[in-house]
Scaffold this active site. Structure first.
Site, short mmCIF file in Angstrom:
data_model
loop_
_atom_site.label_atom_id
_atom_site.label_comp_id
_atom_site.label_asym_id
_atom_site.label_seq_id
_atom_site.Cartn_x
_atom_site.Cartn_y
_atom_site.Cartn_z
N LYS A 10 -28.95 -16.08 43.24
CA LYS A 10 -29.96 -16.15 44.29
C LYS A 10 -29.46 -16.91 45.50
CE LYS A 10 -34.41 -18.19 44.96
NZ LYS A 10 -35.36 -19.13 44.42
N LYS A 15 -27.63 -20.68 42.16
CA LYS A 15 -28.62 -20.68 43.23
C LYS A 15 -28.05 -21.48 44.39
CE LYS A 15 -33.35 -21.97 44.37
NZ LYS A 15 -34.66 -22.31 43.83
#
Ligand code: PBG
Length: 324
Positions: free
Chosen positions: A249, A196
């Site tokens: 992400k 992330k």
């Protein structure tokens, strides 16, 4: 060699293009993010996410029913927490009767076969708007893991199938997995946000949940946007610690990372087309600068082509309507 080979021969009509198409999307490829709020009969549009709504549990149940009938059978829950309930330790996160826990239970009671995943991170619960406990201006790793694992347990006890830790603390997958094993939840899933990045594309989400960092940024725990090898390291550790699915992400700017992971590991991969990407497509389309439907389909296919098994997407409903 030309003219013996002409690649355009395979593109002459839609039937032939369909026959040889390498990547297709179906409703099975989508995980639907849902925002839950307190109250009754509440449905509030998120200002920076046009046509996307936060809902009270009763309204959420109707929404889930509609999703299910479209073939969308997996959801990812986020809860907006009352400002008064926030503290440095995110104490409300481990309240068995908290909004998230009640939402999970209500959904699973009514739709037992729906796959429910829940977000695990302290930021919506933290008075500092950070994903971890703050001490002397620093985000403290190990105390946070302890809270995250307890939080995860309350979600699983409420009926969640998977928890989705999105905090990026070191060792949190191990902490959560260890507690699940200890408590006998051998089938409780963990979808780890393994890679992330500290991205600007989470802005509208933070508006939605009122979870902006109160000071500084998230760069001491979320990944540096320039790094690629580091993502392999994160994924390797999360697999060793007991993750079942790894997530990348955001989104469309990180397709190279998805492909690297696909080529290097044997684990299901999810991708998150995040709030800022949703907002960009929506606003450009509103101005007539791009075709919204085509942008939705093109970006969804791109995630799968890169190697994602499924996509967390605010466009899931639109996609299903477009492909049906
Ligand atoms: C919470 C969390 C965030 C998102 C998912 N979980 C925000 C953040 O890390 O700041 C972003 C999702 C989106 O932008 O759509 N840790």
């Amino acid at each position: 060699m030309y003219p013996l080979n002409r690649n355009r021969r395979l593109r002459v009509n839609e039937t032939l293009r369909g026959l040889i198409r390498e990547t297709v999307i179906t409703p099975n490829d989508f995980l639907v993010p849902l925002f839950v709020i307190e109250g009754q009969n509440k449905k509030e549009e998120i200002q920076s996410m046009p046509n996307y709504f936060k809902m009270s549990i009763d309204v959420l149940l109707k929404e889930v029913e509609a999703l299910y009938s479209l073939g969308l059978k997996s959801v990812l829950l986020f809860a907006q927490v009352d400002e008064k309930l926030k503290d440095n330790y995110g104490s409300e996160a481990i309240n068995k009767d908290g909004l998230m826990q009640r939402a999970i239970k209500s959904i699973k009671d009514k739709f037992p076969s729906l796959l429910v995943m829940s977000d695990v991170a302290l930021d919506p619960y933290s008075s500092n708007g950070h994903d971890g406990v703050v001490e002397n201006g620093l985000i403290v790793n190990d105390i946070t893991n302890d809270i995250l694992s307890k939080m995860s347990l309350t979600h699983i006890e409420a009926g969640a199938d998977f928890v989705a830790p999105s905090d990026m603390m070191d060792g949190r997958v191990k902490a959560i997995r260890t507690l699940f094993e200890k408590e006998g939840y051998h089938n409780a899933g963990i979808m780890s946000y393994s890679a992330k990045y500290a991205s600007c594309f989470y802005g509208p989400f933070r508006d939605a949940l009122d979870s902006k960092p109160g000071f500084g940024d998230k760069k001491t725990y979320q990944m540096d946007i320039g790094n690629r090898n580091e993502a392999m390291n994160e994924v390797k550790l999360d697999i060793q610690e007991g993750a079942d699915i790894v997530m990348i992400k955001p989104g469309i700017s990180y397709l190279d990372i998805i492909r690297d992971i696909k080529n290097n590991f044997n684990i299901p991969i999810s991708a998150y087309q995040v709030s800022g990407e949703y907002a960009m497509i929506k606003s450009a389309a509103k101005n007539g600068w791009i075709n919204e439907d085509q942008a939705i389909l093109e970006t969804s296919i791109a995630f799968k082509r890169a190697g994602a098994n499924f996509i967390a997407s605010y466009f899931a409903k639109d996609v299903v309507k477009l492909i049906s």
